[in-house]
Scaffold this motif. Structure first.
Motif, PDB file in Angstrom:
ATOM      1  N   ILE A 114      -7.904   3.691  23.529  1.00 12.72           N
ATOM      2  CA  ILE A 114      -7.187   4.820  22.945  1.00 12.72           C
ATOM      3  C   ILE A 114      -8.246   5.796  22.452  1.00 12.72           C
ATOM      4  O   ILE A 114      -9.156   5.387  21.722  1.00 12.72           O
ATOM      5  CB  ILE A 114      -6.297   4.401  21.760  1.00 12.72           C
ATOM      6  N   PRO A 115      -8.185   7.075  22.825  1.00 15.48           N
ATOM      7  CA  PRO A 115      -9.160   8.030  22.289  1.00 15.48           C
ATOM      8  C   PRO A 115      -9.189   7.976  20.764  1.00 15.48           C
ATOM      9  O   PRO A 115      -8.142   8.004  20.110  1.00 15.48           O
ATOM     10  CB  PRO A 115      -8.641   9.384  22.797  1.00 15.48           C
ATOM     11  N   ARG A 120      -4.547   7.801  13.512  1.00 16.27           N
ATOM     12  CA  ARG A 120      -4.624   8.063  12.083  1.00 16.27           C
ATOM     13  C   ARG A 120      -4.132   6.827  11.320  1.00 16.27           C
ATOM     14  O   ARG A 120      -3.387   6.003  11.852  1.00 16.27           O
ATOM     15  CB  ARG A 120      -3.758   9.272  11.692  1.00 16.27           C
ATOM     16  N   LEU A 121      -4.519   6.726  10.062  1.00 14.46           N
ATOM     17  CA  LEU A 121      -4.196   5.567   9.233  1.00 14.46           C
ATOM     18  C   LEU A 121      -3.023   5.869   8.300  1.00 14.46           C
ATOM     19  O   LEU A 121      -2.928   6.968   7.741  1.00 14.46           O
ATOM     20  CB  LEU A 121      -5.405   5.158   8.392  1.00 14.46           C
ATOM     21  N   LYS A 122      -2.152   4.891   8.136  1.00 10.33           N
ATOM     22  CA  LYS A 122      -1.065   5.008   7.163  1.00 10.33           C
ATOM     23  C   LYS A 122      -1.657   5.022   5.757  1.00 10.33           C
ATOM     24  O   LYS A 122      -2.721   4.442   5.509  1.00 10.33           O
ATOM     25  CB  LYS A 122      -0.108   3.824   7.317  1.00 10.33           C
ATOM     26  N   VAL A 135      -0.423   6.838  16.302  1.00 15.10           N
ATOM     27  CA  VAL A 135      -1.071   7.379  17.495  1.00 15.10           C
ATOM     28  C   VAL A 135      -0.293   8.584  17.994  1.00 15.10           C
ATOM     29  O   VAL A 135       0.931   8.538  18.155  1.00 15.10           O
ATOM     30  CB  VAL A 135      -1.156   6.317  18.609  1.00 15.10           C
ATOM     31  N   HIS A 136      -1.020   9.679  18.232  1.00 14.47           N
ATOM     32  CA  HIS A 136      -0.423  10.878  18.820  1.00 14.47           C
ATOM     33  C   HIS A 136      -1.466  11.522  19.725  1.00 14.47           C
ATOM     34  O   HIS A 136      -2.659  11.562  19.394  1.00 14.47           O
ATOM     35  CB  HIS A 136       0.016  11.859  17.740  1.00 14.47           C
ATOM     36  N   THR A 156       7.734  11.671  17.246  1.00 22.28           N
ATOM     37  CA  THR A 156       6.785  11.797  18.354  1.00 22.28           C
ATOM     38  C   THR A 156       5.494  11.017  18.119  1.00 22.28           C
ATOM     39  O   THR A 156       4.661  10.914  19.010  1.00 22.28           O
ATOM     40  CB  THR A 156       6.421  13.273  18.606  1.00 22.28           C
ATOM     41  N   VAL A 157       5.341  10.496  16.912  1.00 27.65           N
ATOM     42  CA  VAL A 157       4.148   9.718  16.573  1.00 27.65           C
ATOM     43  C   VAL A 157       4.469   8.229  16.697  1.00 27.65           C
ATOM     44  O   VAL A 157       5.431   7.738  16.101  1.00 27.65           O
ATOM     45  CB  VAL A 157       3.666  10.037  15.137  1.00 27.65           C
ATOM     46  N   ALA A 158       3.672   7.506  17.489  1.00 28.50           N
ATOM     47  CA  ALA A 158       3.887   6.069  17.669  1.00 28.50           C
ATOM     48  C   ALA A 158       3.215   5.293  16.539  1.00 28.50           C
ATOM     49  O   ALA A 158       2.120   5.631  16.105  1.00 28.50           O
ATOM     50  CB  ALA A 158       3.324   5.619  19.013  1.00 28.50           C
ATOM     51  N   SER A 159       3.889   4.253  16.056  1.00 23.96           N
ATOM     52  CA  SER A 159       3.382   3.433  14.952  1.00 23.96           C
ATOM     53  C   SER A 159       3.082   2.024  15.452  1.00 23.96           C
ATOM     54  O   SER A 159       3.876   1.429  16.179  1.00 23.96           O
ATOM     55  CB  SER A 159       4.408   3.384  13.820  1.00 23.96           C
TER      56      SER A 159
END
Length: 385
Positions: A114-115, A120-122, A135-136, A156-159
């Motif tokens: 994954i690039p 990003r972190l929760k 991930v977006h 649209t953001v995958a968790s």
């Protein structure tokens, strides 16, 4: 002066909470990785140093040829393919991310790259734990899909849960997700600051220099393309070979057509009110900025190389340590040693993955298999590929 009275530097990255997405921002606009990449790739010297670092980190690939050639993802990627992408991210960010998936027994069945800038972190919970990663594909929100802007929003953001290869833990996640067909896997997020930690690359302090490097290139380009490089000005008497009245618009138009390298050395003709009987050619010296930034350019390049820990390559380039096959070989060996820490980090993480791979599905026989062969190795008094 007491240290308390010194001007305090600003934090390199801000990590405010973004409530709409329930995540910890990576930089003030949540775009620190994207901005780093843009700055580095816009600087000729920064890009050169980055690509060299990535090349040396990747080396000659995974030590075990069988493991290097093994398919490790549903897309058909081989382990060496993943290593190549990971090496680029480590060279740029000192970190990398992988998607890890499992079978119904809780054994790892695939990994894919994954690039790094996509993750990003929760926001940490009350215990300080990161329980999810997001991930977006484009946190800038400029990307479009099917003609619609793909802005980062909750839908649209995958968790994903963070990497934890314990089979029992994985089976619990599978059960909570509604079964193996619904299970999306985990995301492994590693930086030099640790797992699930934002970090800054080693060259962060030289980002200003890389931005300056781009600016100097722009000045040089405009100096050549748009500078006033006329060969001189010809003054002629009104009515002497040219009866036209002075036209300010025409004069400005001539000026515009005398700018840049293509129009260099042409003459500008001006009709005046003089009484001379013959035209007069007046030399014209234009402002040339080539030498204005020589010292700045030299300092900027040196700072960029130093930030990437590539001082010896800079000295080799400048000729200050001479140049020969032996010296170049010693410099290559020296830089192989500078990236061993990054190679060990990658190998250690790969080992933690392959140790939990589905039994008999990966030719992994121990930590020696995931060692990365250096790009150069010593042979007598020289270095060879």
């Amino acid at each position: 002066m007491k240290i308390q009275k010194l001007r305090k530097p600003e934090p390199r990255i801000e990590t405010p909470y973004i409530s709409a997405l329930d995540l910890k921002s990576y930089g003030e606009r949540n775009l620190y990785p994207q901005e780093v990449r843009n700055i580095v790739l816009s600087s000729a010297n920064g890009r050169n140093c980055y690509e060299r670092r990535a090349n040396y980190i990747e080396g000659n690939g995974i030590a075990s040829l069988a493991l290097a050639e093994a398919v490790c993802s549903f897309n058909g990627d081989k382990v060496d393919d993943v290593l190549s992408k990971v090496s680029e991210d480590v060279a740029m960010y000192d970190g990398f991310t992988l998607h890890v998936n499992y079978n119904v027994l809780g054994e790892i069945s695939s990994i894919s790259h994954i690039p790094f800038e996509d993750v990003r972190l929760k926001e940490p919970n009350e215990q300080g734990e990161i329980t999810n990663l997001f991930v977006h594909s484009d946190w800038t929100g400029k990307e479009t899909r099917a003609g619609k802007r793909n802005a980062p929003k909750k839908d649209t953001v995958a968790s994903f849960p963070p990497f934890n290869p314990n089979p029992r833990h994985v089976q619990e996640e599978i059960e909570r997700s509604g079964g193996i067909d619904e299970y999306k896997g985990q995301v492994l997020y590693v930086t030099r600051s640790g797992r699930n930690e934002y970090t800054t690359p080693i060259f962060d302090a030289a980002l200003t220099d890389m931005s300056t490097d781009e600016g100097l290139a722009n000045v040089n380009n405009r100096n050549v393309r748009y500078n006033f490089l006329t060969g001189g000005i010809v003054f002629v008497k009104k009515g002497s070979g040219n009866s036209a009245e002075f036209d300010e618009d025409s004069f400005v138009s001539q000026i515009e057509h005398l700018q840049g390298d293509v129009n260099a050395c042409k003459l500008l003709v001006v009709v005046g009110e003089t009484d001379e009987d013959k035209p007069e050619v007046i030399p014209f010296s234009s402002a040339n900025f080539d030498k204005e930034f020589t010292a700045t350019a030299s300092a900027v390049v040196a700072n960029i190389y130093a930030a990437f820990n590539q001082d010896m390559f800079y000295r080799l380039r400048q000729g200050s340590i001479g140049f020969s096959g032996q010296i170049a070989g010693e410099v290559n060996l020296w830089y192989c040693e500078q990236v061993t820490k990054q190679q060990r980090m990658i190998s250690r993480i790969f080992a933690s993955i392959f140790e939990h791979w589905a039994a008999g599905q990966m030719p992994y026989n121990g930590k020696d298999d995931v060692a990365i062969e250096p790009l150069y190795k010593a042979t007598g008094n020289a270095a060879e590929l």
